[in-house]
Structure formats: structure tokens, C-alpha cells
Design an enzyme around this catalytic site. Sequence first.
Site, mmCIF file in Angstrom:
data_model
loop_
_atom_site.group_PDB
_atom_site.id
_atom_site.type_symbol
_atom_site.label_atom_id
_atom_site.label_comp_id
_atom_site.label_asym_id
_atom_site.label_seq_id
_atom_site.Cartn_x
_atom_site.Cartn_y
_atom_site.Cartn_z
ATOM 1 N N ARG A 158 -21.647 53.583 -37.180
ATOM 2 C CA ARG A 158 -20.876 54.465 -38.090
ATOM 3 C C ARG A 158 -21.629 54.739 -39.381
ATOM 4 N NH1 ARG A 158 -14.698 55.409 -37.710
ATOM 5 N NH2 ARG A 158 -15.143 56.626 -39.563
ATOM 6 N N TYR A 172 -16.584 70.646 -37.400
ATOM 7 C CA TYR A 172 -15.506 71.259 -38.168
ATOM 8 C C TYR A 172 -15.042 70.286 -39.240
ATOM 9 C CZ TYR A 172 -12.619 68.740 -34.632
ATOM 10 O OH TYR A 172 -12.073 67.805 -33.788
ATOM 11 N N PRO A 173 -14.556 70.841 -40.352
ATOM 12 C CA PRO A 173 -14.014 69.977 -41.385
ATOM 13 C C PRO A 173 -12.515 69.760 -41.177
ATOM 14 C CG PRO A 173 -14.226 72.199 -42.242
ATOM 15 C CD PRO A 173 -14.644 72.257 -40.795
ATOM 16 N N MET A 174 -12.012 68.627 -41.596
ATOM 17 C CA MET A 174 -10.554 68.407 -41.513
ATOM 18 C C MET A 174 -10.036 67.533 -42.644
ATOM 19 S SD MET A 174 -9.694 65.783 -38.389
ATOM 20 C CE MET A 174 -7.964 65.716 -38.831
ATOM 21 N N LYS A 176 -6.220 65.301 -43.928
ATOM 22 C CA LYS A 176 -4.891 64.823 -43.576
ATOM 23 C C LYS A 176 -3.891 65.519 -44.501
ATOM 24 C CE LYS A 176 -6.018 61.810 -40.386
ATOM 25 N NZ LYS A 176 -6.483 60.455 -40.617
ATOM 26 N N HIS A 199 -4.577 57.212 -32.221
ATOM 27 C CA HIS A 199 -5.678 58.188 -32.242
ATOM 28 C C HIS A 199 -6.915 57.604 -31.535
ATOM 29 C CE1 HIS A 199 -8.761 60.846 -34.020
ATOM 30 N NE2 HIS A 199 -9.430 59.730 -34.224
ATOM 31 N N GLN A 212 -18.619 60.929 -31.267
ATOM 32 C CA GLN A 212 -18.030 61.495 -32.485
ATOM 33 C C GLN A 212 -18.617 60.804 -33.691
ATOM 34 O OE1 GLN A 212 -16.560 58.536 -32.682
ATOM 35 N NE2 GLN A 212 -14.762 58.554 -33.980
#
Length: 276
Positions: A158, A172-174, A176, A199, A212
Site C-alpha cells: 500500500r 477516477y477520483p472519489m 465519501k 467493502h 487496486q
Amino acid sequence: MSESTPISPLVPREGWHVMHLFYQIDQAQWSILDNDEQRSAKTRLTKLIQEIRATPDTHLLTFAIATPKADIGFMLLTPDLQVASTFEKQLTLSLGPEVLSPVYSYLSQTESSEYTTTSEQYAEETLKGEKGLTEGSPEFDEGMKAFEDRMTHYLQHRLYPVLPDWPVVCFYPMSKRRSGADNWYSLSFEERKKLMAGHARVGRTYSGRILQLITGSTGFEEFEWGVTLLAKDTIDIKAIVYEMRFDEVTARFGEFGDFYIGMQLPLDELFRRVCL
Ligand code: 76R
């Protein structure tokens, strides 16, 4: 000439800086260059990419974008923001002024997750709770060692990822959501952790098909995370993003920006693809 003042590096306490860079090629500007100029421009970019890839702890993915949203994409991972910024300016100018026009960019950092299972939790919930093992027994110790080895490897990935050359790149950006009853940030840690476990359960079913990398951008960009997905088959991108839509974390709290789909290509093929 005066000596330039040394610039202090901007290396985060943990993790690396990440830049996603998307450019359109201005074919009108490119066509002004004669053959020699075009050849030396491509050589300049090729050498720069080699130099970037030879920099310690630094990775660069190069890809062609599938639709006219952009032509070329780079994903740069490197510890020092000063270095990332230098490379970004050099990449932007590498083919000559105004040949590469930036259409979208994203700055983020690799990060560990606050929802990752801790050793204490694994010992209590999984080994003692689910498996009924006794602390100190050989099975318990073995279980703990396997967990800790797995987590060391996982955290390393990570924070300091080495991404495979899988052909499909999706970015893509995200964020919450933060509105009314659906404010992620007003939930308790326990609630968020429980939701994130759901999730992760969905995510894990894509093991081997999707890689990812979630990078944090709170305070850097409008959105809070950059999502980079690598796949061997485009259908797995569509499948995971679709399936995640049903998971509560996404259904209730997910907000998204634009999606970019690219193909990782070696540089000579990338040049041909974008008609340089
Ligand atoms: O600790 C871990 O990394 C494992 C559990 C996990 C966390 C904490 C995990 C697993 N994710 C985590 C965090 Mn994820 N992820 C996304 C998207 O399109 C959408 O709806 C969402 C975009 C995908 C496709 C995806 C895939 N994840 C996060 C975060 C940070 C949240 C926070 O801190 O509040 C975001 C924004 C996010 C978004 N996730 C996985 C996946 C996959 C495939 C996995 C399993 C990975 C594996 O086990 O190898």
C-alpha cells in the site's frame, strides 16, 4: 554564476507522492516540427522516462487513453514532491512547447488504511473468537506469525507499491459523501470499520483480476482519493465498479469524478498509437 540554494526535499513521513497526468497531443503544434525535430523530441521523452525509472523508489507507468478525453497518461510514484514536480514539468515540455497539453492531473499520496485489521483484533476476533484457539498454543502462534507476515507484505504494497504491467489502467477520483444523514465523517469509527469490512469482502473476490491502489488526496484535490485499478480484461473494471455500487459504502457514500481508461504500452508502441 551563483550557486543555487539547495532545496529541502518534501518526503512524507510515510508513503510516496503520486501524480496522475493526462495530456492531449496538439497535432497542429507537432506538425510544425520537421522530421529531425520530431525525432529528437521523441528521443528526449524516451531518455527522460529512462531517467525517471532509474531514480530510486520511483515508478512511472505510461499509457494511451482509450477515448479523446486525453491521448497520453502517466502515473508517477516517487517519495519527494520536489522531484515529482520537476519530473512533471519535464514530461510536460518533453515533446516541445505546447505539444502536450495537460487536460487533467491528480496529486495524491500512498497511505495505509485506518481500517486495517490490527494484530490485537486478529488475535481476539479471528484466532480466539472464530477459531477457538488458546493464546500461547502452537496453532495460535503460527496463526499470528502468518498474519503478521501477510500484513507486513500488504502494508509494504500500500505504501510503496510496485505496479504490474497489466494492460488496462482505470483511474477516477472519489470522495465519501458528507450530507445530512449520509455524512461518512459523522459515523463512529466502529460503524465505518464495519462498513469498510463489507467493502473489502467484495473487493477480495476480484483478487488476481483487479489490482487496486487507493491514494489519499484530502487537502490536495477536490476529491479525497484517487482510485487506480489495473486489470487484464476491461470487463473486470466494469464488473468491480458495478458490483461496488451495491455495497453500502459506495451506494450511500460514494461520490465520483471523471473516469479515464488507458492501456499500458511500451513507449515505441505508445508513440505509434498517438500518431507521433
Ligand atoms: O486494508 C485494505 O486495503 C483492505 C481493505 C480495503 C480498504 C481499507 C479495501 C479493499 N479498500 C479499502 C479502502 Mn477499496 N476500493 C475502492 C474502489 O468504485 C467504487 O465504488 C469504489 C472505488 C474500488 C473499486 C476498490 C477496490 N477503498 C478504500 C478506500 C479508502 C476509504 C477510507 O479510508 O475511508 C477507498 C476510497 C476505496 C475505494 N478495495 C479493496 C478494492 C479491492 C479490489 C479491494 C480488495 C483488495 C485486496 O484484498 O487485495
